[in-house]
Write a protein that holds these residues in place. Structure first.
Motif, PDB file in Angstrom:
ATOM      1  N   ARG A  57      -3.389  -0.375  -5.601  1.00 28.74           N
ATOM      2  CA  ARG A  57      -3.840   0.974  -5.257  1.00 28.74           C
ATOM      3  C   ARG A  57      -2.830   1.632  -4.302  1.00 28.74           C
ATOM      4  NH1 ARG A  57      -5.398   5.267  -6.180  1.00 28.74           N
ATOM      5  NH2 ARG A  57      -6.573   6.553  -4.758  1.00 28.74           N
ATOM      6  N   ILE A  95      -0.659   5.071  -4.995  1.00 30.90           N
ATOM      7  CA  ILE A  95      -0.677   6.255  -4.123  1.00 30.90           C
ATOM      8  C   ILE A  95       0.767   6.691  -3.822  1.00 30.90           C
ATOM      9  CG2 ILE A  95      -1.158   7.030  -1.765  1.00 30.90           C
ATOM     10  CD1 ILE A  95      -3.704   5.284  -1.833  1.00 30.90           C
ATOM     11  N   TYR A 140       2.611  10.137  -5.133  1.00 28.87           N
ATOM     12  CA  TYR A 140       3.107  11.094  -4.133  1.00 28.87           C
ATOM     13  C   TYR A 140       4.579  11.401  -4.380  1.00 28.87           C
ATOM     14  CZ  TYR A 140       4.252  13.329   0.254  1.00 28.87           C
ATOM     15  OH  TYR A 140       4.695  14.230   1.199  1.00 28.87           O
TER      16      TYR A 140
END
Ligand code: NDP
Ligand code: VSD
Length: 300
Positions: free
Chosen positions: A282, A286, A290
């Motif tokens: 996870r 992320i 981004y």
């Protein structure tokens, strides 16, 4: 082995005790009838902290102004304070930034204050702690962070200091068991204090996104859990259910004084490792997401 460490009528010495988590720990200890000593740099803040404790509780509070980086000043303060039953090494500084842009001077400050400062405090306190009159069970509690259990984007230097605290505590526990001195490490998540307020200003966006998945705690809650954990002689003190899960996943070769927790660690080790891997996944997701949307913006 299980152990109980009394707080009432004992001398609790707290570094970084003038505000934030340290002050919350002091107030909790005061509410349970301990004699309190606080060490920090700013005399002003120390005085205010003392007043706020004395207003609420009828206990003796002494304050000492010293920089934990200055061994002689720390030693003078501790000698004046007298033998310590419960030493809470809580002071610490944190600046979150990518490793590549963070200055070496800033990194060194974190290592000097958080890590070397802890060495200084324990080194100065130890002879007097061993000499304590009642020879009852004593405690050295060190403030780490959940960033001392897992490396997190933007935390490279800070995590290094907090991982260091764990090595120190594990080694020291083996040396001090014979003296009936028990080590504890506290692993809080983000906690609302003025320090974290400041750290947010320079925090990388990705760090903010990762931290958003974990709500902040109140300093008072962390203070209560710290004193509770010290009294029950816990080596690892997680602060919440998520912290407990991370503590089980990272139990490693740490001591465990609770038979129940030891059993849970043994039985669920595989499961918690699995969840830890999902969390890593996870995290990288992320970061990738981004970076991808950021690059797209730059092209446009
Ligand atoms: N807030 C958070 O989100 C979390 C914090 N932690 C850890 O908890 C501890 C306390 O954090 P927090 O309450 O937020 O911090 P604050 O910045 O609110 O308070 C820090 C305390 O440490 C003292 N201090 C700082 N530098 C020195 C120094 N060189 N010598 C002596 N005292 C010093 C400060 O007083 P003065 O400046 O006057 O010296 C103050 O009393 C730290 O170890 C931190 O890493 C862990 C997890 C989460
Ligand atoms: C890529 C890997 C992802 C893993 C996710 C794990 C989520 C846990 C969040 C825990 C937050 C702990 C912050 C401690 C803050 C702190 O110590 C302060 N002093 C400074 O902010």
């Amino acid at each position: 082995r299980p152990i109980n460490i009394p707080i009432k009528n004992r001398h609790v010495f707290i570094t970084g005790g003038s505000m934030g988590i340290g002050l919350a720990i002091a107030k909790q200890a005061a509410s349970e009838g301990a004699r309190i000593s606080l060490l920090a740099r700013s005399v002003d803040r120390l005085q205010k902290a003392k007043e706020s404790i004395c207003q609420a509780y009828e206990v003796e509070v002494s304050i000492f102004s010293a920089d934990v980086r200055d061994y002689d000043a720390v030693e003078r303060a501790i000698k004046e304070a007298g033998p310590i039953d419960v030493l809470v090494v809580n002071h610490g500084v944190y600046y979150m930034e990518e490793f590549e842009t963070q200055g070496l001077d800033v990194m060194k400050t974190m290592i000097d204050v958080t890590l070397m400062g802890s060495f200084n405090v324990i080194k100065a306190a130890l002879p007097l702690m061993k000499d304590r009159k009642d020879k009852g069970p004593a405690s050295i509690a060190l403030m780490s962070s959940m960033a001392g259990q897992a490396g997190i984007y933007g935390f490279a230097a800070y995590s290094a200091t907090k991982f260091g605290i764990r090595g120190l505590a594990e080694a020291l526990q083996q040396e001090l068991l014979v003296n009936n001195i028990h080590l504890s490490i506290i692993f809080p998540p983000v906690t609302e204090t003025s320090g974290i307020e400041q750290a947010r200003e320079r925090m990388p966006e990705i760090t903010k996104i990762i931290l958003e998945s974990s709500p902040g705690m109140k300093a008072e809650e962390v203070g209560k859990i710290t004193i509770q954990g010290i009294k029950s002689g816990s080596f690892s003190i997680p602060c919440r259910l998520d912290g407990r899960a991370v503590a089980i996943a990272t139990a490693g070769l740490s001591p465990q004084t609770s038979f129940l927790m030891a059993s849970i660690e043994v039985v669920f080790a595989g499961l918690f490792r699995f969840v830890a891997l999902l969390l890593q996944w996870r995290g990288f997701e992320i970061i990738e997401k981004y970076n991808y949307s950021h690059k797209k913006q730059q092209v446009e």
